[in-house]
Design a protein around this motif. Structure first.
Motif, PDB file in Angstrom:
ATOM      1  N   GLY A   1      24.618  39.236 -50.160  1.00 45.95           N
ATOM      2  CA  GLY A   1      24.686  38.018 -49.360  1.00 45.95           C
ATOM      3  C   GLY A   1      25.123  36.776 -50.101  1.00 45.95           C
ATOM      4  N   VAL A   2      25.323  36.870 -51.408  1.00 42.93           N
ATOM      5  CA  VAL A   2      25.728  35.713 -52.219  1.00 42.93           C
ATOM      6  C   VAL A   2      27.216  35.815 -52.528  1.00 42.93           C
ATOM      7  CG1 VAL A   2      25.415  34.493 -54.400  1.00 42.93           C
ATOM      8  CG2 VAL A   2      23.443  35.516 -53.236  1.00 42.93           C
ATOM      9  N   GLY A   3      27.966  34.751 -52.255  1.00 42.14           N
ATOM     10  CA  GLY A   3      29.395  34.742 -52.538  1.00 42.14           C
ATOM     11  C   GLY A   3      29.658  34.725 -54.031  1.00 42.14           C
ATOM     12  N   ARG A   4      30.386  35.727 -54.531  1.00 43.01           N
ATOM     13  CA  ARG A   4      30.658  35.814 -55.964  1.00 43.01           C
ATOM     14  C   ARG A   4      32.098  35.486 -56.308  1.00 43.01           C
ATOM     15  NH1 ARG A   4      26.551  37.966 -59.173  1.00 43.01           N
ATOM     16  NH2 ARG A   4      27.960  37.119 -60.743  1.00 43.01           N
ATOM     17  N   LEU A   5      33.063  35.981 -55.514  1.00 47.72           N
ATOM     18  CA  LEU A   5      34.484  35.737 -55.770  1.00 47.72           C
ATOM     19  C   LEU A   5      35.173  35.398 -54.461  1.00 47.72           C
ATOM     20  CD1 LEU A   5      35.192  38.833 -58.063  1.00 47.72           C
ATOM     21  CD2 LEU A   5      35.144  36.452 -58.834  1.00 47.72           C
ATOM     22  N   GLY A   6      36.033  34.377 -54.483  1.00 47.32           N
ATOM     23  CA  GLY A   6      36.778  33.992 -53.293  1.00 47.32           C
ATOM     24  C   GLY A   6      38.245  33.788 -53.615  1.00 47.32           C
ATOM     25  N   TYR A   7      39.124  34.267 -52.714  1.00 41.95           N
ATOM     26  CA  TYR A   7      40.577  34.179 -52.911  1.00 41.95           C
ATOM     27  C   TYR A   7      41.241  33.774 -51.600  1.00 41.95           C
ATOM     28  CZ  TYR A   7      39.166  37.287 -56.703  1.00 41.95           C
ATOM     29  OH  TYR A   7      38.516  37.846 -57.780  1.00 41.95           O
ATOM     30  N   ILE A   8      42.083  32.766 -51.658  1.00 40.56           N
ATOM     31  CA  ILE A   8      42.919  32.375 -50.525  1.00 40.56           C
ATOM     32  C   ILE A   8      44.335  32.226 -51.071  1.00 40.56           C
ATOM     33  CG2 ILE A   8      43.413  30.617 -48.784  1.00 40.56           C
ATOM     34  CD1 ILE A   8      40.414  29.946 -48.792  1.00 40.56           C
ATOM     35  N   TYR A   9      45.223  33.101 -50.608  1.00 41.54           N
ATOM     36  CA  TYR A   9      46.585  33.119 -51.160  1.00 41.54           C
ATOM     37  C   TYR A   9      47.576  32.650 -50.112  1.00 41.54           C
ATOM     38  CZ  TYR A   9      50.840  34.827 -53.426  1.00 41.54           C
ATOM     39  OH  TYR A   9      52.082  34.911 -54.001  1.00 41.54           O
ATOM     40  N   ASP A  10      48.174  31.477 -50.377  1.00 41.73           N
ATOM     41  CA  ASP A  10      49.257  30.946 -49.554  1.00 41.73           C
ATOM     42  C   ASP A  10      50.526  31.688 -49.967  1.00 41.73           C
ATOM     43  OD1 ASP A  10      51.368  29.494 -48.458  1.00 41.73           O
ATOM     44  OD2 ASP A  10      50.389  27.559 -48.732  1.00 41.73           O
ATOM     45  N   VAL A  11      50.885  32.670 -49.152  1.00 41.59           N
ATOM     46  CA  VAL A  11      51.946  33.610 -49.520  1.00 41.59           C
ATOM     47  C   VAL A  11      53.288  32.906 -49.689  1.00 41.59           C
ATOM     48  CG1 VAL A  11      53.216  35.657 -48.760  1.00 41.59           C
ATOM     49  CG2 VAL A  11      50.733  35.520 -48.411  1.00 41.59           C
TER      50      VAL A  11
ATOM     51  N   TYR B   1      46.424  22.889 -39.190  1.00 34.88           N
ATOM     52  CA  TYR B   1      47.377  23.767 -39.851  1.00 34.88           C
ATOM     53  C   TYR B   1      47.441  25.155 -39.241  1.00 34.88           C
ATOM     54  CZ  TYR B   1      47.465  20.097 -43.371  1.00 34.88           C
ATOM     55  OH  TYR B   1      47.599  18.886 -44.006  1.00 34.88           O
ATOM     56  N   GLY B   2      46.478  25.508 -38.389  1.00 31.59           N
ATOM     57  CA  GLY B   2      46.543  26.797 -37.719  1.00 31.59           C
ATOM     58  C   GLY B   2      46.067  27.973 -38.532  1.00 31.59           C
ATOM     59  N   SER B   3      45.417  27.710 -39.654  1.00 32.95           N
ATOM     60  CA  SER B   3      44.828  28.763 -40.485  1.00 32.95           C
ATOM     61  C   SER B   3      43.536  28.217 -41.070  1.00 32.95           C
ATOM     62  CB  SER B   3      45.772  29.180 -41.611  1.00 32.95           C
ATOM     63  OG  SER B   3      45.076  29.925 -42.595  1.00 32.95           O
ATOM     64  N   ALA B   4      42.412  28.768 -40.628  1.00 32.02           N
ATOM     65  CA  ALA B   4      41.108  28.272 -41.073  1.00 32.02           C
ATOM     66  C   ALA B   4      40.963  28.384 -42.586  1.00 32.02           C
ATOM     67  CB  ALA B   4      39.993  29.044 -40.379  1.00 32.02           C
ATOM     68  N   ALA B   5      41.361  29.523 -43.139  1.00 33.54           N
ATOM     69  CA  ALA B   5      41.214  29.719 -44.578  1.00 33.54           C
ATOM     70  C   ALA B   5      42.067  28.722 -45.360  1.00 33.54           C
ATOM     71  CB  ALA B   5      41.583  31.152 -44.954  1.00 33.54           C
ATOM     72  N   LEU B   6      43.285  28.473 -44.898  1.00 32.31           N
ATOM     73  CA  LEU B   6      44.143  27.502 -45.573  1.00 32.31           C
ATOM     74  C   LEU B   6      43.519  26.110 -45.516  1.00 32.31           C
ATOM     75  CD1 LEU B   6      46.859  26.940 -46.990  1.00 32.31           C
ATOM     76  CD2 LEU B   6      47.834  26.499 -44.728  1.00 32.31           C
ATOM     77  N   GLU B   7      42.941  25.757 -44.378  1.00 30.40           N
ATOM     78  CA  GLU B   7      42.327  24.442 -44.248  1.00 30.40           C
ATOM     79  C   GLU B   7      41.111  24.311 -45.164  1.00 30.40           C
ATOM     80  OE1 GLU B   7      43.519  23.027 -39.798  1.00 30.40           O
ATOM     81  OE2 GLU B   7      42.617  25.019 -39.970  1.00 30.40           O
ATOM     82  N   LEU B   8      40.353  25.383 -45.345  1.00 27.84           N
ATOM     83  CA  LEU B   8      39.255  25.348 -46.300  1.00 27.84           C
ATOM     84  C   LEU B   8      39.778  25.212 -47.732  1.00 27.84           C
ATOM     85  CD1 LEU B   8      36.978  28.051 -44.668  1.00 27.84           C
ATOM     86  CD2 LEU B   8      36.418  25.628 -44.949  1.00 27.84           C
ATOM     87  N   ALA B   9      40.875  25.883 -48.036  1.00 26.91           N
ATOM     88  CA  ALA B   9      41.494  25.727 -49.358  1.00 26.91           C
ATOM     89  C   ALA B   9      41.945  24.290 -49.575  1.00 26.91           C
ATOM     90  CB  ALA B   9      42.669  26.685 -49.504  1.00 26.91           C
ATOM     91  N   TYR B  10      42.458  23.679 -48.533  1.00 28.68           N
ATOM     92  CA  TYR B  10      42.911  22.292 -48.640  1.00 28.68           C
ATOM     93  C   TYR B  10      41.734  21.330 -48.831  1.00 28.68           C
ATOM     94  CZ  TYR B  10      47.802  23.307 -47.423  1.00 28.68           C
ATOM     95  OH  TYR B  10      49.104  23.751 -47.431  1.00 28.68           O
ATOM     96  N   VAL B  11      40.582  21.642 -48.244  1.00 22.17           N
ATOM     97  CA  VAL B  11      39.386  20.837 -48.516  1.00 22.17           C
ATOM     98  C   VAL B  11      39.031  20.949 -49.995  1.00 22.17           C
ATOM     99  CG1 VAL B  11      36.899  20.603 -48.100  1.00 22.17           C
ATOM    100  CG2 VAL B  11      38.451  20.958 -46.170  1.00 22.17           C
ATOM    101  N   ALA B  12      39.014  22.167 -50.509  1.00 23.94           N
ATOM    102  CA  ALA B  12      38.642  22.389 -51.909  1.00 23.94           C
ATOM    103  C   ALA B  12      39.587  21.682 -52.875  1.00 23.94           C
ATOM    104  CB  ALA B  12      38.617  23.889 -52.212  1.00 23.94           C
ATOM    105  N   SER B  13      40.872  21.610 -52.529  1.00 17.41           N
ATOM    106  CA  SER B  13      41.862  21.005 -53.419  1.00 17.41           C
ATOM    107  C   SER B  13      42.041  19.511 -53.180  1.00 17.41           C
ATOM    108  CB  SER B  13      43.214  21.706 -53.255  1.00 17.41           C
ATOM    109  OG  SER B  13      43.700  21.548 -51.925  1.00 17.41           O
TER     110      SER B  13
END
Length: 265
Positions: free
Chosen positions: A112-122, A187-199
């Motif tokens: 239940g604990v997040g250890r590794l996360g990857y979001i790849y803007d292809v 942006y139409g991609s939840a994961a991309l928008e979360l990546a954009y928050v992080a960056s």
């Protein structure tokens, strides 16, 4: 005990290979189907990419579990053990119409604990990734901690449809939020928008309804730069169910939550 260095190496290798296959597919026609409704699209590349990841994970880590969007993984009722949560193409509509603004998203959880996360803007060859306790990166550049920003200077991501048509939250409060901030994006991609928050490309992301594969990776990455990822009521996310999602720098998150989202006492 899991060897996270080895798992990270495999995950990055598989993501790179899958991304290259997706880019090659731009030259070919797609087979497009619908899922739950005519606007919920899935392509042959979604299915093939998920099967690629599942095959490699099964061969390399047979004791790991898999939760995948396209239904080829396991039926899980807990996150016990090591679980890969995969969205092979997040932003399928963008993939079909634009060939940009879509990503591969993978979150790896242990009990239940997040250890590794990857979001790849292809399309842009940008890999956002994080390991718990070790910070977050975009390619090889370490992302700095999120900076405090007041609501009126913030740029937030929110789908305009949710502002005018939802049964979850006070429409007037959401419209007030949209007019209080510096600007809104979608942006139409939840994961991309979360990546954009992080960056730091956007300051916050709000949406009414996401599945675990949409936010599993982004949650890990945002938290590694000091952000917060909760429901729109500030509650902990259920990693096996559909949730509303609200991500942002901790002070901005608290300010928006208190002023625009929580019911008036």
């Amino acid at each position: 005990m899991a060897n996270w260095t080895e798992i990270d190496r495999h995950a990055k290798l598989w993501i790179a290979d899958a991304g290259e296959s997706i880019r090659r597919s731009f030259k070919h026609s797609l087979s497009i189907q619908t899922k739950s409704n005519p606007n919920d699209l899935v392509t042959n590349m979604d299915k093939e990419t998920e099967k690629y990841f599942i095959s490699n994970i099964r061969d390399t880590y047979p004791d790991h579990s898999i939760l995948g969007e396209e239904g080829n993984g396991d039926q899980l009722n807990s996150l016990d053990g090591t679980v890969w949560i995969i969205d092979p193409i997040d932003g399928t509509t963008n993939f079909i119409h634009q060939q940009r603004n879509f990503v591969i998203s993978i979150g790896i959880y242990e009990n239940g604990v997040g250890r590794l996360g990857y979001i790849y803007d292809v399309t842009h060859d940008e890999l956002y990734f994080a390991e718990k306790g070790k910070g977050a990166y975009m390619n090889e550049v370490k992302l700095p901690p999120l900076e405090k920003v007041p609501v009126h200077q913030s740029l937030i991501a929110v789908n305009a449809t949710w502002l005018v048509k939802n049964t979850y939250f006070d429409q007037h409060k959401l419209v007030s939020l949209a007019t209080a901030v510096r600007g809104t994006r979608s942006y139409g991609s939840a994961a991309l928008e979360l990546a954009y928050v992080a960056s730091g490309r956007i300051d916050s992301y709000l949406t009414m309804r996401l599945s675990p594969w949409d936010f599993a990776a982004g949650k890990i990455i945002v938290e590694e730069v000091g952000g917060v990822v909760t429901t729109l009521l500030g509650e902990e996310l259920d990693m096996l169910s559909v949730n509303s999602v609200f991500a942002g720098e901790v002070n901005l998150h608290s300010e928006i939550l208190d002023q625009f989202l929580l019911p008036t006492k």
